[in-house]
Design an enzyme around this catalytic site. Structure first.
Site, PDB file in Angstrom:
ATOM      1  N   LYS A   1       0.803  -1.341  -0.065  1.00  0.00           N
ATOM      2  CA  LYS A   1       0.133  -0.013   0.019  1.00  0.00           C
ATOM      3  C   LYS A   1       0.893   1.278   0.117  1.00  0.00           C
ATOM      4  O   LYS A   1       0.530   2.296  -0.688  1.00  0.00           O
ATOM      5  CB  LYS A   1      -0.903   0.118   1.115  1.00  0.00           C
ATOM      6  CG  LYS A   1      -2.119  -0.861   1.139  1.00  0.00           C
ATOM      7  CD  LYS A   1      -3.076  -0.379   1.940  1.00  0.00           C
ATOM      8  CE  LYS A   1      -4.388  -1.091   1.813  1.00  0.00           C
ATOM      9  NZ  LYS A   1      -5.480  -0.820   2.688  1.00  0.00           N
TER      10      LYS A   1
ATOM     11  N   LYS B   1     -10.236  -4.071  -4.705  1.00  0.00           N
ATOM     12  CA  LYS B   1     -11.493  -3.225  -5.073  1.00  0.00           C
ATOM     13  C   LYS B   1     -11.540  -2.727  -6.604  1.00  0.00           C
ATOM     14  O   LYS B   1     -10.601  -2.539  -7.248  1.00  0.00           O
ATOM     15  CB  LYS B   1     -11.761  -2.184  -4.220  1.00  0.00           C
ATOM     16  CG  LYS B   1     -10.593  -0.875  -4.080  1.00  0.00           C
ATOM     17  CD  LYS B   1     -11.094  -0.094  -2.936  1.00  0.00           C
ATOM     18  CE  LYS B   1      -9.859   0.675  -2.868  1.00  0.00           C
ATOM     19  NZ  LYS B   1      -9.710   2.099  -2.911  1.00  0.00           N
TER      20      LYS B   1
ATOM     21  N   LYS C   1      -3.795 -10.214  -6.487  1.00  0.00           N
ATOM     22  CA  LYS C   1      -5.084 -10.858  -5.855  1.00  0.00           C
ATOM     23  C   LYS C   1      -6.263  -9.643  -6.144  1.00  0.00           C
ATOM     24  O   LYS C   1      -5.917  -8.642  -6.514  1.00  0.00           O
ATOM     25  CB  LYS C   1      -5.148 -10.735  -4.071  1.00  0.00           C
ATOM     26  CG  LYS C   1      -4.725  -9.111  -3.735  1.00  0.00           C
ATOM     27  CD  LYS C   1      -4.941  -9.239  -2.278  1.00  0.00           C
ATOM     28  CE  LYS C   1      -4.670  -7.946  -1.627  1.00  0.00           C
ATOM     29  NZ  LYS C   1      -4.711  -7.857  -0.251  1.00  0.00           N
TER      30      LYS C   1
HETATM   31  P1  TYM Z   1      -9.971  -6.064   3.670  1.00  0.00           P
HETATM   32  O1  TYM Z   1     -11.053  -5.032   3.965  1.00  0.00           O
HETATM   33  O2  TYM Z   1      -8.989  -5.787   2.527  1.00  0.00           O
HETATM   34  O3  TYM Z   1     -10.879  -7.541   3.182  1.00  0.00           O
HETATM   35  C1  TYM Z   1     -11.693  -8.149   3.956  1.00  0.00           C
HETATM   36  C2  TYM Z   1     -11.608  -9.592   3.929  1.00  0.00           C
HETATM   37  O4  TYM Z   1     -11.609 -10.046   2.691  1.00  0.00           O
HETATM   38  C3  TYM Z   1     -10.349 -11.025   2.533  1.00  0.00           C
HETATM   39  N1  TYM Z   1      -9.929 -10.689   1.078  1.00  0.00           N
HETATM   40  C4  TYM Z   1      -9.808 -11.684   0.060  1.00  0.00           C
HETATM   41  N2  TYM Z   1      -9.895 -13.207   0.302  1.00  0.00           N
HETATM   42  C5  TYM Z   1      -9.775 -13.981  -0.832  1.00  0.00           C
HETATM   43  N3  TYM Z   1      -9.422 -13.296  -2.150  1.00  0.00           N
HETATM   44  C6  TYM Z   1      -9.162 -11.965  -2.190  1.00  0.00           C
HETATM   45  N4  TYM Z   1      -8.685 -11.324  -3.520  1.00  0.00           N
HETATM   46  C7  TYM Z   1      -9.351 -11.075  -1.232  1.00  0.00           C
HETATM   47  N5  TYM Z   1      -9.486  -9.676  -0.884  1.00  0.00           N
HETATM   48  C8  TYM Z   1      -9.583  -9.532   0.365  1.00  0.00           C
HETATM   49  C9  TYM Z   1      -9.368 -10.537   3.379  1.00  0.00           C
HETATM   50  O5  TYM Z   1      -8.287 -11.500   3.641  1.00  0.00           O
HETATM   51  C10 TYM Z   1     -10.171 -10.177   4.526  1.00  0.00           C
HETATM   52  O6  TYM Z   1     -10.637 -11.171   5.458  1.00  0.00           O
HETATM   53  N6  TYM Z   1      -7.004  -5.460   7.470  1.00  0.00           N
HETATM   54  C11 TYM Z   1      -8.106  -6.145   7.240  1.00  0.00           C
HETATM   55  C12 TYM Z   1      -9.392  -5.631   7.842  1.00  0.00           C
HETATM   56  C13 TYM Z   1      -9.321  -5.691   9.366  1.00  0.00           C
HETATM   57  C14 TYM Z   1      -9.700  -6.833  10.285  1.00  0.00           C
HETATM   58  C15 TYM Z   1      -9.466  -6.612  11.401  1.00  0.00           C
HETATM   59  C16 TYM Z   1      -9.648  -8.250   9.913  1.00  0.00           C
HETATM   60  C17 TYM Z   1      -9.362  -4.726  10.434  1.00  0.00           C
HETATM   61  N7  TYM Z   1      -9.480  -5.161  11.514  1.00  0.00           N
HETATM   62  C18 TYM Z   1      -9.596  -7.649  12.262  1.00  0.00           C
HETATM   63  C19 TYM Z   1      -9.807  -9.333  10.832  1.00  0.00           C
HETATM   64  C20 TYM Z   1      -9.800  -8.954  12.072  1.00  0.00           C
HETATM   65  C21 TYM Z   1      -8.314  -5.863   5.677  1.00  0.00           C
HETATM   66  O7  TYM Z   1      -7.831  -4.686   5.283  1.00  0.00           O
HETATM   67  O8  TYM Z   1      -9.135  -6.621   5.026  1.00  0.00           O
END
Ligand code: TYM
Length: 326
Positions: free
Chosen positions: A111, A195, A192
């Site tokens: 990022k 958005k 991966k």
């Molecule tokens: P975020 O918002 O990027 O994504 C949310 C969830 O989606 C999963 N994910 C994917 N899984 C498979 N293939 C993909 N291409 C893909 N893109 C996203 C992510 O693994 C995630 O589970 N830092 C975290 C948010 C967060 C969080 C937390 C997660 C903040 N606090 C506490 C767990 C526990 C994030 O940016 O996820």
């Protein structure tokens, strides 16, 4: 009953990677665990936000979670910034994690490479994520594969805090699904899926209409060979389609590969499976979108339940550190 916590950022709409890697599993787990799901708006402000947009996006993401099957009567859905304990706990944890540990996080490296202005918050982001998890004494954190490193760091932070100040936090474990843990971009299958603003043609949004889903999957990048097999290194595009088809139909990618000899039918069946998987989500979202006041009411109830638990844990941490009671 195991306590489960997992969050999602309100940046952009839910995409197929979020759905297969995380949300679909949250919807399953809620029936057998005590589950908490924050929409992590404070994580989103680590990069600049358009004033006024973030609140709308947070409400919309909450509605998408409910549309994807999270039932606010069964699990706790809330907005991270409504429970102020998260930021206070994050500070205590920032003081328990090292500069070196934070520097090794791949999400930060990815990022920060794309930002002109790299905020200090983007760097300390994993400490806030650790607070999200540790405040709830979570046993399990169901996430996609990309979040594994953050959960491992959360465990290290909790262990260090406990050894410095006495038993305070429960050590959580990441739970990554067998299928769909890493959905790749349809146009650049070595990256991966993320958005859709970054890659609209490579990302299936869960609210895309059936013709858009079919078009994106039909134009997915494959390769110049002509055999269907699961081999992520040599055939990333075909393997991604097999992973998606497998995850959507409850099979391993290898099992799905057995049914095909040509790319055309593989793409057609993958498109159809994804369209059917997402059809009910799109329909439920349209209903929820029409009543934002009801969503806000449900989020207030969620925040109340979350705050009661978070406040007790934070109090334990404050007292174990030895901060003077007010
Ligand atoms: P975020 O918002 O990027 O994504 C949310 C969830 O989606 C999963 N994910 C994917 N899984 C498979 N293939 C993909 N291409 C893909 N893109 C996203 C992510 O693994 C995630 O589970 N830092 C975290 C948010 C967060 C969080 C937390 C997660 C903040 N606090 C506490 C767990 C526990 C994030 O940016 O996820």
């Amino acid at each position: 009953m195991a306590r489960v916590l997992s969050g999602i950022q309100p940046s952009g709409d839910l995409h197929l990677g979020n759905y297969l890697g995380a949300i679909r599993n949250w919807a399953r787990i809620q029936h057998t665990a005590d589950a908490f799901h924050p929409v992590v708006d404070l994580h989103a402000v680590t990069v600049p936000q358009e004033p006024g947009e973030l609140g709308r996006a947070t409400l919309r993401m909450s509605q998408m979670l409910m549309a994807a099957g999270l039932d606010p009567d069964v699990c706790t859905i809330f907005v991270q910034s409504h429970v102020r304990e998260h930021t206070e706990c994050a500070w205590l944890l920032e003081c328990t994690v090292s500069f070196g540990e934070l520097s090794r996080m791949t999400q930060f490296k990815d990022k920060s490479g794309r930002q002109q202005f790299i905020s200090a918050g983007l760097f300390t982001y994993p400490a806030l994520q650790a607070a999200d998890i540790l405040l709830y004494d979570a046993d399990e954190v169901p996430v996609g594969a990309d979040q594994r490193q953050h959960i491992e760091l959360t465990r290290d932070i909790a262990e260090r805090f406990n050894s410095r100040y006495g038993e305070t936090f429960r050590l959580p474990a990441a739970v990554v699904p067998a299928a769909g843990a890493r959905v790749m971009d349809l146009q650049t299958p070595t990256d991966k899926m993320s958005k859709s603003l970054d890659s609209p043609r490579g990302t299936v949004d869960i609210l895309d209409d059936p013709s858009a889903i079919a078009r994106k999957i039909r134009s997915a990048v494959t390769d110049s060979e002509a055999d269907v097999r699961y081999d992520v290194e040599a055939k990333p595009g075909v393997s991604n389609l097999l992973s998606i088809l497998g995850a959507a139909t409850g099979r391993t990618p290898e099992e799905a590969a057995g049914d095909y000899t040509m790319y055309g039918p593989l793409k057609a069946d993958t498109a159809e499976a994804v369209v059917e998987l997402l059809r009910p989500v799109r329909a439920r979202f349209a209903e929820l979108e029409a009543d934002p006041a009801e969503t806000s009411r449900l989020l207030r109830i969620g925040a109340g339940k979350a705050r009661a638990i978070a406040a007790a844990t934070l109090e334990r941490a404050r007292s174990n550190i030895g901060l003077l009671a007010p």
